[in-house]
Scaffold this motif. Structure first.
Motif, PDB file in Angstrom:
ATOM      1  N   ALA A  73      21.479  -1.233  25.658  1.00 46.73           N
ATOM      2  CA  ALA A  73      20.372  -1.693  26.508  1.00 46.73           C
ATOM      3  C   ALA A  73      20.812  -2.855  27.401  1.00 46.73           C
ATOM      4  O   ALA A  73      20.419  -2.931  28.566  1.00 46.73           O
ATOM      5  CB  ALA A  73      19.188  -2.102  25.647  1.00 46.73           C
ATOM      6  N   LYS A  85      15.832   7.235  27.865  1.00 45.99           N
ATOM      7  CA  LYS A  85      14.609   6.830  27.154  1.00 45.99           C
ATOM      8  C   LYS A  85      14.917   6.452  25.708  1.00 45.99           C
ATOM      9  O   LYS A  85      14.180   6.813  24.775  1.00 45.99           O
ATOM     10  CB  LYS A  85      13.542   7.916  27.224  1.00 45.99           C
ATOM     11  CG  LYS A  85      13.121   8.220  28.652  1.00 45.99           C
ATOM     12  CD  LYS A  85      12.098   9.304  28.726  1.00 45.99           C
ATOM     13  CE  LYS A  85      11.791   9.529  30.210  1.00 45.99           C
ATOM     14  NZ  LYS A  85      11.168  10.758  30.473  1.00 45.99           N
ATOM     15  N   ALA A 126      17.582   3.394  30.015  1.00 43.54           N
ATOM     16  CA  ALA A 126      16.278   3.793  30.569  1.00 43.54           C
ATOM     17  C   ALA A 126      16.236   5.296  30.873  1.00 43.54           C
ATOM     18  O   ALA A 126      15.248   5.967  30.560  1.00 43.54           O
ATOM     19  CB  ALA A 126      15.981   3.002  31.835  1.00 43.54           C
ATOM     20  N   ARG A 127      17.304   5.827  31.489  1.00 43.76           N
ATOM     21  CA  ARG A 127      17.332   7.250  31.839  1.00 43.76           C
ATOM     22  C   ARG A 127      17.211   8.133  30.597  1.00 43.76           C
ATOM     23  O   ARG A 127      16.512   9.141  30.601  1.00 43.76           O
ATOM     24  CB  ARG A 127      18.632   7.583  32.589  1.00 43.76           C
ATOM     25  CG  ARG A 127      18.768   9.049  32.973  1.00 43.76           C
ATOM     26  CD  ARG A 127      20.022   9.341  33.767  1.00 43.76           C
ATOM     27  NE  ARG A 127      21.256   8.831  33.196  1.00 43.76           N
ATOM     28  CZ  ARG A 127      21.935   9.426  32.201  1.00 43.76           C
ATOM     29  NH1 ARG A 127      21.488  10.536  31.667  1.00 43.76           N
ATOM     30  NH2 ARG A 127      23.066   8.908  31.749  1.00 43.76           N
ATOM     31  N   GLU A 129      14.583   3.746  24.303  1.00 38.26           N
ATOM     32  CA  GLU A 129      13.583   2.858  23.707  1.00 38.26           C
ATOM     33  C   GLU A 129      12.668   3.650  22.761  1.00 38.26           C
ATOM     34  O   GLU A 129      12.000   3.077  21.906  1.00 38.26           O
ATOM     35  CB  GLU A 129      12.761   2.137  24.777  1.00 38.26           C
ATOM     36  CG  GLU A 129      11.779   2.997  25.540  1.00 38.26           C
ATOM     37  CD  GLU A 129      12.386   3.804  26.698  1.00 38.26           C
ATOM     38  OE1 GLU A 129      11.642   4.571  27.314  1.00 38.26           O
ATOM     39  OE2 GLU A 129      13.603   3.669  26.953  1.00 38.26           O
ATOM     40  N   ASP A 183      20.584   1.010  32.884  1.00 38.84           N
ATOM     41  CA  ASP A 183      20.187   2.210  33.624  1.00 38.84           C
ATOM     42  C   ASP A 183      20.301   3.459  32.754  1.00 38.84           C
ATOM     43  O   ASP A 183      19.427   4.319  32.752  1.00 38.84           O
ATOM     44  CB  ASP A 183      21.027   2.363  34.893  1.00 38.84           C
ATOM     45  CG  ASP A 183      22.526   2.323  34.623  1.00 38.84           C
ATOM     46  OD1 ASP A 183      22.961   1.656  33.649  1.00 38.84           O
ATOM     47  OD2 ASP A 183      23.281   2.964  35.372  1.00 38.84           O
TER      48      ASP A 183
END
Length: 192
Positions: A176, A187, A184-185, A189, A181
């Motif tokens: 993270a 996902k 996040a792409r 999380e 990037d």
């Protein structure tokens, strides 16, 4: 000195980044994998296909494996669990399985490739699993496509898997921070 270098190499976050992340095995877009040229699926067993409390293949999973075979995939289960557990799971099916694979080392994956019906190029192979430290680390080191899924039931995990999860949590934080990037792409999380 060499130990520090080896440890630092092991903990490079790029080795732990999957190509894809999905909630479950059933959420993977196998049509897309086929379009990417994937033909051999190596999949983990425990907490990827079944929980540690289960040991028999369900009708739903049998149907899924039949669907994958009809799509043109060959599937081999590659697990660090005991060979007897893997054999019991695949008994009565056309699916091959390997126990005591010793992931993230190459022994089990090489054995799986020897068992495969034909020779596959690295870009035709996908490894699916629920652990960054074993499955994804192995896929990246071996140069094959790695797909991470959420574990089915973390409460049933063995002590050694729980130790891996602690390391995994640190690696996710590192990914993270160093690769926001990508985090996040994918996902990531949503990783449980």
């Amino acid at each position: 000195m060499w130990r520090c270098v080896m440890i630092e190499r092991f903990f490079r976050s790029k080795h732990f980044i999957p190509k894809e992340f999905h909630d479950t095995f059933f959420d993977i877009d196998f049509d897309q994998l086929y379009k990417k040229g994937i033909r051999l699926i190596l999949t983990d067993l425990d907490n990827t296909l079944i929980s540690y409390q289960e040991d028999i293949m369900t009708k739903v999973m049998i149907d899924k494996f039949d669907e994958l075979a009809n799509q043109g995939f060959e599937v081999i289960i590659i697990s660090n669990n005991r060979p007897e557990r893997v054999e019991k799971y695949v008994r009565g099916t056309k699916i091959l399985g390997i126990g005591s694979a010793r992931k993230p080392f190459f022994k089990g994956i090489k054995k799986a490739l020897d068992m495969a019906s034909k020779t596959y190029y690295d870009d035709e192979i996908c490894l699916i699993g629920d652990q960054l430290v074993t499955d994804i680390y192995l896929s990246n080191r071996f140069g094959i496509y790695g797909v991470l899924v959420n574990p089915i039931a973390r409460k049933t995990e063995k002590f050694y898997t729980k130790m891996n999860r602690r390391l995994e949590e640190r690696m996710l934080q590192k990914i993270a921070k160093k690769h926001p990037d990508v985090f996040a792409r994918l996902k990531l999380e949503k990783r449980r």
